[in-house]
Each structure stands twice: as structure tokens, then as C-alpha cells.
Design a protein around this motif. Structure first.
Motif, PDB file in Angstrom:
ATOM      1  N   GLY A 142       0.816  -1.460   0.324  1.00 12.05           N
ATOM      2  CA  GLY A 142       0.112   0.112  -0.273  1.00 12.05           C
ATOM      3  C   GLY A 142       0.787   0.907  -0.170  1.00 12.05           C
ATOM      4  N   TRP A 143       1.724   1.238   0.523  1.00 14.79           N
ATOM      5  CA  TRP A 143       2.904   2.395   1.181  1.00 14.79           C
ATOM      6  C   TRP A 143       4.126   2.956  -0.404  1.00 14.79           C
ATOM      7  CZ3 TRP A 143       4.754   6.736   3.549  1.00 14.79           C
ATOM      8  CH2 TRP A 143       3.682   7.394   5.007  1.00 14.79           C
ATOM      9  N   ILE A 144       3.826   1.870  -0.873  1.00 18.74           N
ATOM     10  CA  ILE A 144       4.628   1.189  -2.565  1.00 18.74           C
ATOM     11  C   ILE A 144       3.593   2.061  -3.571  1.00 18.74           C
ATOM     12  CG2 ILE A 144       5.634   0.484  -4.162  1.00 18.74           C
ATOM     13  CD1 ILE A 144       6.925  -1.242  -2.338  1.00 18.74           C
ATOM     14  N   SER A 145       2.485   1.440  -3.703  1.00 19.43           N
ATOM     15  CA  SER A 145       1.729   1.361  -4.583  1.00 19.43           C
ATOM     16  C   SER A 145       1.034   3.642  -4.326  1.00 19.43           C
ATOM     17  CB  SER A 145      -0.099   1.448  -4.346  1.00 19.43           C
ATOM     18  OG  SER A 145      -0.529   1.387  -5.622  1.00 19.43           O
ATOM     19  N   VAL A 146       0.883   3.688  -3.025  1.00 13.15           N
ATOM     20  CA  VAL A 146       0.605   5.268  -2.958  1.00 13.15           C
ATOM     21  C   VAL A 146       1.904   6.233  -2.851  1.00 13.15           C
ATOM     22  CG1 VAL A 146       0.064   7.196  -1.046  1.00 13.15           C
ATOM     23  CG2 VAL A 146      -0.824   5.067  -1.224  1.00 13.15           C
ATOM     24  N   LEU A 147       3.242   6.083  -3.219  1.00 16.43           N
ATOM     25  CA  LEU A 147       4.021   6.711  -3.016  1.00 16.43           C
ATOM     26  C   LEU A 147       4.505   6.407  -4.732  1.00 16.43           C
ATOM     27  CD1 LEU A 147       7.127   7.800  -2.667  1.00 16.43           C
ATOM     28  CD2 LEU A 147       7.856   4.848  -2.553  1.00 16.43           C
ATOM     29  N   GLY A 148       3.919   5.281  -5.341  1.00 15.84           N
ATOM     30  CA  GLY A 148       4.319   5.585  -7.297  1.00 15.84           C
ATOM     31  C   GLY A 148       3.494   6.696  -7.483  1.00 15.84           C
ATOM     32  N   TRP A 149       1.884   6.398  -7.812  1.00 16.66           N
ATOM     33  CA  TRP A 149       1.052   6.777  -7.741  1.00 16.66           C
ATOM     34  C   TRP A 149       1.793   9.057  -7.686  1.00 16.66           C
ATOM     35  CZ3 TRP A 149      -1.406   6.087 -12.185  1.00 16.66           C
ATOM     36  CH2 TRP A 149      -1.760   5.070 -12.828  1.00 16.66           C
ATOM     37  N   MET A 423      11.311   7.006  -9.824  1.00 20.10           N
ATOM     38  CA  MET A 423      10.848   6.302  -9.288  1.00 20.10           C
ATOM     39  C   MET A 423       9.828   5.835  -9.127  1.00 20.10           C
ATOM     40  SD  MET A 423      11.204   7.582  -4.184  1.00 20.10           S
ATOM     41  CE  MET A 423      10.034   9.358  -5.031  1.00 20.10           C
ATOM     42  N   ALA A 424       8.746   6.961  -9.180  1.00 16.61           N
ATOM     43  CA  ALA A 424       7.265   6.355  -9.227  1.00 16.61           C
ATOM     44  C   ALA A 424       7.835   4.991 -10.236  1.00 16.61           C
ATOM     45  CB  ALA A 424       6.726   7.460 -10.599  1.00 16.61           C
ATOM     46  N   THR A 425       8.147   4.986 -11.778  1.00 15.60           N
ATOM     47  CA  THR A 425       8.145   3.620 -11.989  1.00 15.60           C
ATOM     48  C   THR A 425       8.436   2.432 -11.434  1.00 15.60           C
ATOM     49  OG1 THR A 425       8.433   4.985 -14.092  1.00 15.60           O
ATOM     50  CG2 THR A 425       9.129   2.454 -14.315  1.00 15.60           C
ATOM     51  N   SER A 426       9.624   2.717 -10.742  1.00 10.24           N
ATOM     52  CA  SER A 426      10.096   1.574  -9.527  1.00 10.24           C
ATOM     53  C   SER A 426       9.052   1.013  -8.812  1.00 10.24           C
ATOM     54  CB  SER A 426      11.121   1.781  -9.315  1.00 10.24           C
ATOM     55  OG  SER A 426      11.734   2.626  -8.450  1.00 10.24           O
ATOM     56  N   ALA A 427       9.073   2.596  -8.368  1.00 13.28           N
ATOM     57  CA  ALA A 427       7.000   1.694  -6.932  1.00 13.28           C
ATOM     58  C   ALA A 427       6.046   0.705  -7.943  1.00 13.28           C
ATOM     59  CB  ALA A 427       6.788   3.302  -6.001  1.00 13.28           C
ATOM     60  N   ILE A 428       5.691   1.420  -9.229  1.00 11.50           N
ATOM     61  CA  ILE A 428       4.831   1.251  -9.335  1.00 11.50           C
ATOM     62  C   ILE A 428       4.836  -0.462  -9.469  1.00 11.50           C
ATOM     63  CG2 ILE A 428       3.008   1.103 -11.104  1.00 11.50           C
ATOM     64  CD1 ILE A 428       3.223   4.269 -10.452  1.00 11.50           C
ATOM     65  N   LEU A 429       5.711  -0.738 -10.896  1.00 12.98           N
ATOM     66  CA  LEU A 429       6.241  -1.620 -11.216  1.00 12.98           C
ATOM     67  C   LEU A 429       6.999  -2.324  -9.639  1.00 12.98           C
ATOM     68  CD1 LEU A 429       8.611  -2.087 -13.540  1.00 12.98           C
ATOM     69  CD2 LEU A 429       6.380  -1.500 -14.199  1.00 12.98           C
ATOM     70  N   VAL A 475      15.130  -4.009 -12.259  1.00  9.17           N
ATOM     71  CA  VAL A 475      16.471  -4.377 -12.005  1.00  9.17           C
ATOM     72  C   VAL A 475      16.838  -1.995 -13.313  1.00  9.17           C
ATOM     73  CG1 VAL A 475      18.742  -4.406 -12.225  1.00  9.17           C
ATOM     74  CG2 VAL A 475      16.858  -5.686 -11.349  1.00  9.17           C
ATOM     75  N   PHE A 476      16.606  -2.343 -14.565  1.00  8.34           N
ATOM     76  CA  PHE A 476      16.620  -1.316 -14.871  1.00  8.34           C
ATOM     77  C   PHE A 476      16.297   0.297 -15.386  1.00  8.34           C
ATOM     78  CE2 PHE A 476      18.572  -5.330 -17.346  1.00  8.34           C
ATOM     79  CZ  PHE A 476      19.314  -4.520 -17.627  1.00  8.34           C
ATOM     80  N   THR A 477      15.098   0.415 -14.348  1.00 10.60           N
ATOM     81  CA  THR A 477      14.937   2.168 -13.953  1.00 10.60           C
ATOM     82  C   THR A 477      15.570   2.109 -12.610  1.00 10.60           C
ATOM     83  OG1 THR A 477      13.338   0.901 -11.793  1.00 10.60           O
ATOM     84  CG2 THR A 477      12.343   0.982 -13.922  1.00 10.60           C
ATOM     85  N   PHE A 478      16.383   1.532 -11.871  1.00 10.90           N
ATOM     86  CA  PHE A 478      17.462   2.025 -11.193  1.00 10.90           C
ATOM     87  C   PHE A 478      18.662   2.530 -12.195  1.00 10.90           C
ATOM     88  CE2 PHE A 478      14.802  -0.353  -8.281  1.00 10.90           C
ATOM     89  CZ  PHE A 478      14.739   0.010  -7.567  1.00 10.90           C
ATOM     90  N   PHE A 479      19.144   2.507 -13.136  1.00 14.42           N
ATOM     91  CA  PHE A 479      20.046   2.732 -13.924  1.00 14.42           C
ATOM     92  C   PHE A 479      20.179   4.544 -14.504  1.00 14.42           C
ATOM     93  CE2 PHE A 479      21.256  -1.932 -14.156  1.00 14.42           C
ATOM     94  CZ  PHE A 479      22.124  -1.571 -14.051  1.00 14.42           C
ATOM     95  N   PRO A 480      21.155   4.906 -14.447  1.00 13.48           N
ATOM     96  CA  PRO A 480      21.616   6.010 -14.706  1.00 13.48           C
ATOM     97  C   PRO A 480      20.916   6.149 -16.526  1.00 13.48           C
ATOM     98  CG  PRO A 480      23.456   5.617 -14.565  1.00 13.48           C
ATOM     99  CD  PRO A 480      22.682   4.211 -13.683  1.00 13.48           C
ATOM    100  N   SER A 496      17.495   4.751  -6.572  1.00 10.36           N
ATOM    101  CA  SER A 496      17.596   3.778  -5.275  1.00 10.36           C
ATOM    102  C   SER A 496      17.564   4.570  -4.013  1.00 10.36           C
ATOM    103  CB  SER A 496      18.899   3.005  -5.760  1.00 10.36           C
ATOM    104  OG  SER A 496      20.472   3.973  -6.273  1.00 10.36           O
ATOM    105  N   LEU A 497      18.504   5.569  -4.181  1.00  3.67           N
ATOM    106  CA  LEU A 497      18.806   5.794  -2.958  1.00  3.67           C
ATOM    107  C   LEU A 497      17.470   6.499  -2.221  1.00  3.67           C
ATOM    108  CD1 LEU A 497      20.401   7.202  -0.356  1.00  3.67           C
ATOM    109  CD2 LEU A 497      20.785   8.849  -1.812  1.00  3.67           C
ATOM    110  N   MET A 498      16.975   7.314  -3.281  1.00  2.00           N
ATOM    111  CA  MET A 498      14.862   7.765  -2.331  1.00  2.00           C
ATOM    112  C   MET A 498      14.033   6.546  -2.373  1.00  2.00           C
ATOM    113  SD  MET A 498      14.924  10.899  -5.498  1.00  2.00           S
ATOM    114  CE  MET A 498      13.453  11.947  -4.984  1.00  2.00           C
ATOM    115  N   PHE A 499      14.113   5.929  -3.414  1.00  2.00           N
ATOM    116  CA  PHE A 499      13.023   4.480  -2.963  1.00  2.00           C
ATOM    117  C   PHE A 499      13.657   3.948  -1.547  1.00  2.00           C
ATOM    118  CE2 PHE A 499      12.176   0.040  -4.451  1.00  2.00           C
ATOM    119  CZ  PHE A 499      10.512   0.294  -4.241  1.00  2.00           C
ATOM    120  N   GLY A 500      15.020   3.457  -1.780  1.00  2.73           N
ATOM    121  CA  GLY A 500      15.547   2.926  -0.558  1.00  2.73           C
ATOM    122  C   GLY A 500      15.223   3.609   1.042  1.00  2.73           C
TER     123      GLY A 500
END
Length: 529
Positions: A142-149, A423-429, A475-480, A496-500
Motif C-alpha cells: 500500500g505504501w509503495i502504491s501510494v508513493l508510486g502514484w 522512482m514512480a516507475t520502479s514503485a508501481i512495477l 532492475v533497469f529503472t534504477f540505471f542512469p 535507488s537512494l530515494m526509493f530505499g
């Protein structure tokens, strides 16, 4: 659909795998617009109907299609795929991601039919996760979904704002874009979207249907112009020439990094799910609309991607466009007219702004639903529904505040704000991966809950395929965007830092407060099995 009498009724269909249910033609039986099926499912899920069910199939399809705005965002994000992949990477990357996302859409459609609730992923995890981990896993999801959207809305409005700036740069070379200009545009755009989600909320379904028409007609307007006036690329070069402008060790790695563009373009399979409690006959209409959106938007996006690859001219020239958006430069090169470029770009700006309107609705409903179950700070306040309006007004207003505050980050650091989109992409995925994994575990443990739209015997294969696809692209959503000598503090992906950090906060908050206030949805569910 099985029909045994003219009277609305619940009809059980038996199968070896799991019981399924179908409803005969059911009239509206609720003052809020629900059918017999909707009322039964809300009782089964332990929820009270609070929102108006004024979305039908076309308006739900319009909602999903316009929120994703696939062909428009495919053009907007083309820079990343061209930089890491070239025209071949742009086309084949889109196609591969589209095929993978079809598995994702199908998995979500079936789960939405089992539990058509605004909670979406965190509700499904609560039901399908192993009993000992249901509460914690559901809470984190739930937290990840709210964060992502929430951060996804900020990212999308930022794209609209910078696109407006890009058009100004093209038509007025003396204009110097400042970060605070983008911030003000973000706040203005989200404020405009809030009006549609408050004062015009009852007309939102009608608006979505109208925007769907504009979405399709705009597609043909841009497509025909590009084919009629644009240059023609060599097919062999367009389909086979890969570029590695990001200084990655191999072309294959560059191609995988470039997948971030189509991943962002096609994300949002769960968008309409969070409107479940506002859709009439949701357990059947919703999965159908999800799959129609997957095929329709995916096809439009693929056709536009191929067209753009054939008519863009020199990749190197458009990547250096001062507008920041290669497609704006291509529009000008094709039309040789500021007016023509402005009209074509305005079509995309209008459509993406419409996507922001839909995104505000999705974000606010997801946030409201999680607060309704006590998952957020100040949950009682956020979960309030304004009487008479029948919308989660406080959640809508809080969404505006969060987006406005996030946009302030752009003033201090453009790079940090760009990381928000990633971060939105990695969270929703991430929510997809967790919920699909729990779905597979539930399949292994025993029969699935009843549903009116089913994957049948292909369910396990579709779920596992979706998980494998998502694990790779996640994995590749965290790449520059670039490596080697191009990797700097400015180009670094701080996702990666912000998501973590956000996940660490969620875990700490859970053990201090959340586990005492959060009611996992599974505790309220009463299934007739």
C-alpha cells in the motif's frame, strides 16, 4: 454470460480450478448507481459503497486510455530510447515491452475481477499472501502504491510543463528557461486538474469519453502529417541500426537501459482499478476495459513509434534540439512552420494534461482507500468522503499539496526531480511484482476466489511470465541514462537512494504506528466459498 431467467440473479458456474460467478442483466439497485453484482461484491469485500458508480465501459476505457496516453508519451520519452538504442532500439524496445505488459494487464484484469476495489494491489496482496505475512506485505505494498502514484503525478505534470517550455524555446530563441518556471507550470497544471476532480467530478465520465475521441483523432492528425510531409528513412537502417550514445560497455546494455522509455510509456495497467468503486458492474466492465486499453493504446503507440522512427531525419540532430524534446524538433523539421509545430505539439499537451486529470483521480482514490484501512498518517482525515459530492475531497486536496511540494524540488535540483519520475516507475512495477507473486502462491495453495473474467488454464503461465518480465525491467529503472565518462552527479539516477529511504520509513512507521492502526482488507472479506 449465462442467463437462466429474466430476473437479475447470481448464477454460479462450477469448474475444477475455482468457482466463478456470472450475473444476469442487472439493473441499478443502489442510489449511488451500483448493480446487484456491485452490491454483492462490496458486501463480500467488507466495504461500504460511498462513491457514485457513474463510469460505464466507454468512460472506463477512455479513462484508462487517456491516463496512459501511450502514443503521446511514446513521443515525449523518445529521447531516452534514441540515446540508448537508436531507431532500432526505439522500435524493438517498445514492441518487447508491450508484449510483456500484455501479460501484466491480463494478470491485473483477472485480479480486478476477483476483487474490484479501489485498494487494488495492496488488497490483493492482503488476500493472496501467505497468512503469516498478509498484514505486513499488504501494508508495504500500500505504501509503495501510494508513493508510486503520488510521485508519478508530479512527474507527469512536470513533463507537460517542460514540454510547454520546449515549445516556447522553439518559437522564442531569446527565452531562457528557469527551473522555477517549470515548478510554477506544474502547480498551475495540477490546480487545473483539481477543478475537474472536485467541482466537475460528476461530469468526469463524460469528459473521459470526449477525451478518448480527441486522443484517437489527435493520433491520426499527427500520424498523417508525419507521413505526408516527413522524410523517409531507409527501412534496413531504421529497423537494424542500434546506437550506444551513453558510453555503456555493450550495445545490449545500452538497449536495456533505453527500455526505460517504453516502460514509462506503457505503465499504468492498474490505473482504472483504483476507480473500481465508481464503475457500474465493475467486476466485468473493468477487466474488459483494461484489456481493450492494453491492445488499443499499445497498437497506437507502436504505429506512432514506427512512424516517428521513419520520419525523424538525423537522430544526432534531433537529440541536440534546444527544446529538450526531439519530437518537437521533428514536428518543426517536417512542417517548417512554427504554427504547424505549435498545433501538433498542443494536441499532445492537451492529451497529456487530460492524462493528468485522470491521474489525479487515480492517485486520490488509491490514497483514500489506503487511508480508509488506516494505513497512512492522519488516515481518518484523508478517508473522509464529502457528503453530497460523494468524492474523497480531502484526498484530492492532499494530492494537490503533495504534488506542489514535490515540484519545489525542481527549483533546487533538476536531477533530483528527474529521479522522482524513475522512482514512480520502479514503485508501481514493484507493486505488480509483489501482487503477482502472491497470486502465484495462492494458485499453488488452492482454488482462487470467484471471478467473472478469467485467464482460465493459462493463468499460471501468464502470471509467471509477467513476473519474469517485470523483474528484468524493474532492475533497469534504477540505471542512469549514461555511463562511463558521462556519469556525473547530475546524470546519476538517485532513484535507488530515494526509493530505499522511502521503504525504510514505511517499515519503521509500520512497527511504530501502522501495525496498531492498519486493518488489512482480508480481515473484512467474507467470500461465499
Amino acid at each position: 454470460m449465462e442467463k437462466r431467467s429474466n430476473k437479475s440473479s447470481l448464477v454460479e458456474k462450477t469448474s475444477d480450478a475455482a468457482p466463478e460467478y456470472a450475473y444476469t442483466d442487472a439493473p441499478t439497485v443502489s442510489r449511488l448507481g451500483g448493480t446487484e453484482a456491485d452490491e454483492h461484491e462490496m458486501r463480500m469485500l467488507g466495504k461500504t459503497q460511498q462513491l457514485n458508480r457513474n463510469f460505464r465501459f466507454i468512460s472506463t476505457l477512455g479513462f484508462a486510455c487517456t491516463l496512459m496516453s501511450t502514443w503521446e508519451i511514446a513521443l515525449m520519452t523518445s529521447f531516452f530510447a534514441l540515446f540508448n538504442g537508436g531507431t532500432a532500439g526505439l522500435i524493438w524496445g517498445y514492441f518487447i515491452v508491450w508484449m510483456g505488459y500484455l501479460l501484466v494487464f491480463a494478470s491485473i484484469a483477472e485480479m480486478a475481477s476477483m476483487a474490484p476495489t479501489s485498494g487494488g494491489q495492496y488488497h490483493w496482496v492482503s488476500e493472496f499472501a501467505p497468512p503469516g505475512s498478509q498484514k505486513f506485505m499488504s501494508y508495504i505494498t500500500g505504501w509503495i502504491s501510494v508513493l508510486g502514484w503520488q510521485v508519478g503525478l508530479a512527474s507527469l505534470t512536470f513533463l507537460v510543463g517542460t514540454m510547454i517550455q520546449g515549445l516556447i524555446i522553439l518559437t522564442n530563441p531569446n527565452y531562457i528557461p528557469e527551473n522555477w518556471h517549470g515548478t510554477l507550470l506544474v502547480i498551475a497544471i495540477v490546480a487545473f486538474c483539481i477543478i475537474f476532480n472536485t467541482f466537475l467530478a460528476k461530469r468526469l465520465p463524460m469528459v473521459e469519453g470526449g477525451i478518448l475521441i480527441f486522443h484517437i483523432f489527435g493520433f491520426f492528425g499527427v500520424l498523417v502529417t508525419l507521413w505526408a510531409l516527413g522524410p523517409r528513412g531507409d527501412p534496413k537502417q531504421v529497423f537494424t541500426e542500434f546506437l550506444n550514445l551513453g558510453a555503456w560497455q555493450t550495445d545490449g546494455l545500452a538497449f536495456m537501459v533505453g527500455l526505460l522509455a517504453p516502460i514509462y510509456t506503457l505503465i499504468g495497467a492498474d490505473s482504472a482499478v483504483h476507480m473500481s468503486e465508481e464503475i457500474k458492474d465493475a467486476s466485468l466492465v473493468l477487466p474488459r476495459a483494461i484489456m481493450w486499453a492494453a491492445w488499443m493504446n499499445g497498437s497506437l503507440g507502436f504505429i506512432m513509434t514506427i512512424t516517428f522512427a521513419f520520419t525523424l531525419g538525423s537522430v544526432y540532430d534531433i537529440l541536440e534540439s534546444p527544446t529538450g524534446y526531439p519530437f518537437i524538433q521533428v514536428f518543426y523539421d517536417v512542417t517548417q512552420s512554427y504554427a504547424g509545430t505549435s498545433i501538433m505539439t498542443s494536441i499532445i499537451i492537451v492529451n497529456i494534461t487530460s492524462a493528468c486529470i485522470s491521474t489525479v483521480a487515480t492517485v486520490s482514490r488509491q490514497t483514500w482507500s489506503f487511508a480508509r484501512d488506516g494505513g497512512l498518517p492522519f488516515s481518518p482525515l484523508i478517508a473522509q468522503v464529502k457528503p453530497g459530492w460523494n468524492i474523497p475531497l480531502n484526498s484530492v486536496l492532499i494530492t494537490f499539496v503533495i504534488t506542489a511540494l514535490l515540484s519545489l524540488i525542481n527549483i533546487g535540483s533538476h536531477a533530483a526531480f528527474n529521479a522522482i519520475g524513475s522512482m514512480a516507475t520502479s514503485a508501481i512495477l514493484g507493486t505488480y511484482i509483489i501482487s503477482f507473486t502472491c497470486m502465484v502462491l495462492r494458485r499453488l495453495r488452492g482454488p482462487l476466489p470467484s471471478r467473472r473474467w478469467s485467464l482460465g488454464k493459462f493463468g499460471m503461465a501468464v502470471n509467471v511470465g509477467a513476473i519474469m518480465f517485470l523483474l528484468v525491467v524493474w532492475v533497469f529503472t534504477f540505471f542512469p541514462i549514461a555511463g562511463g565518462e558521462f556519469l556525473t552527479l547530475e546524470t546519476m539516477n538517485w532513484n535507488s537512494l530515494m526509493f530505499g529511504a522511502c521503504m525504510l520509513f514505511a517499515v519503521v512507521y509500520y512497527f511504530i504506528f501502522g501495525k496498531h492502526t492498519y486493518t488489512p482488507p482480508v480481515m473484512l472479506v467474507k467470500r461465499d466459498e
